[in-house]
Scaffold this active site. Structure first.
Site, PDB file in Angstrom:
ATOM      1  N   CYS A 117      37.192 -87.149 -48.218  1.00  0.00           N
ATOM      2  CA  CYS A 117      37.822 -86.480 -47.080  1.00  0.00           C
ATOM      3  C   CYS A 117      37.577 -84.976 -47.244  1.00  0.00           C
ATOM      4  O   CYS A 117      36.626 -84.577 -47.908  1.00  0.00           O
ATOM      5  CB  CYS A 117      39.300 -86.843 -46.952  1.00  0.00           C
ATOM      6  SG  CYS A 117      40.377 -86.229 -48.259  1.00  0.00           S
ATOM      7  N   THR A 118      38.437 -84.163 -46.664  1.00  0.00           N
ATOM      8  CA  THR A 118      38.212 -82.719 -46.689  1.00  0.00           C
ATOM      9  C   THR A 118      38.686 -82.097 -48.003  1.00  0.00           C
ATOM     10  O   THR A 118      37.887 -81.591 -48.779  1.00  0.00           O
ATOM     11  CB  THR A 118      38.920 -82.044 -45.495  1.00  0.00           C
ATOM     12  OG1 THR A 118      38.492 -82.674 -44.280  1.00  0.00           O
ATOM     13  CG2 THR A 118      38.587 -80.559 -45.432  1.00  0.00           C
ATOM     14  N   ARG A 159      44.116 -88.234 -47.487  1.00  0.00           N
ATOM     15  CA  ARG A 159      43.511 -89.521 -47.132  1.00  0.00           C
ATOM     16  C   ARG A 159      42.713 -90.155 -48.253  1.00  0.00           C
ATOM     17  O   ARG A 159      42.931 -91.323 -48.597  1.00  0.00           O
ATOM     18  CB  ARG A 159      42.624 -89.368 -45.885  1.00  0.00           C
ATOM     19  CG  ARG A 159      43.413 -89.092 -44.629  1.00  0.00           C
ATOM     20  CD  ARG A 159      42.520 -88.714 -43.477  1.00  0.00           C
ATOM     21  NE  ARG A 159      41.956 -87.387 -43.705  1.00  0.00           N
ATOM     22  CZ  ARG A 159      41.138 -86.772 -42.862  1.00  0.00           C
ATOM     23  NH1 ARG A 159      40.748 -87.376 -41.757  1.00  0.00           N
ATOM     24  NH2 ARG A 159      40.689 -85.571 -43.125  1.00  0.00           N
ATOM     25  N   ASP A 189      44.260 -87.828 -39.695  1.00  0.00           N
ATOM     26  CA  ASP A 189      44.516 -86.847 -40.751  1.00  0.00           C
ATOM     27  C   ASP A 189      45.980 -86.425 -40.697  1.00  0.00           C
ATOM     28  O   ASP A 189      46.400 -85.749 -39.766  1.00  0.00           O
ATOM     29  CB  ASP A 189      43.627 -85.623 -40.576  1.00  0.00           C
ATOM     30  CG  ASP A 189      43.733 -84.639 -41.725  1.00  0.00           C
ATOM     31  OD1 ASP A 189      44.526 -84.887 -42.665  1.00  0.00           O
ATOM     32  OD2 ASP A 189      43.025 -83.615 -41.690  1.00  0.00           O
TER      33      ASP A 189
END
Length: 146
Positions: A8-9, A14, A117
């Site tokens: 994910c970021t 997540r 998100d």
């Protein structure tokens, strides 16, 4: 041994939840890790992510990891939380293109390949994301094992 990497970021919401969910299922012959495209190294999972995992009796002990060539090369399958994560990995690591999918794409979801998100959201939003991840991971396990 099947090696799965969730991305994910920031690797605090997540992907750590996805990693913990899959690890909790204790599937023989499967290893799992997570990383973030823009992760700060060593951060804990977010408070709400930890709370949701605890509420579901999913053991976790997470420190964020920045996605590097080492993680990409380690993985047999890279499952991202969004299409933008997928495309960023494919651009930065073109040798990985064939093994990178969004989690929803991999499990056959026909529309909207992004997992919700919850970053900065309520505990309820984290619960919704957890439930979505749990269902998608069950489908992914079925596909991997078939």
């Amino acid at each position: 041994m099947q090696r799965i990497l969730f991305v994910c970021t920031g690797n605090t919401c997540r992907s750590p939840m996805a990693e913990a969910i899959l690890r909790h299922k204790k599937i023989v012959g499967m290893e799992v890790r997570s990383a973030g495209i823009y992760a700060a190294h060593g951060s804990e999972a977010s408070a709400h992510a930890k709370q949701v995992l605890d509420d579901n009796k999913v053991v976790h002990n997470h420190r964020s990891t920045l996605l590097t060539n080492q993680e990409v090369d380690w993985a047999d399958l890279i499952l991202t939380m969004t299409s933008s994560h997928k495309f960023a990995i494919q651009q930065q690591y073109p040798h990985s293109t064939a093994k990178v999918f969004t989690l929803k794409e991999y499990t056959g979801e026909p529309f909207d390949h992004d997992v919700i998100d919850p970053y900065g959201g309520s505990l309820a939003q984290y619960k919704e994301t957890f439930n979505q991840l749990d269902k998608l991971i069950e489908k992914a396990i079925g596909k991997i094992n078939s």
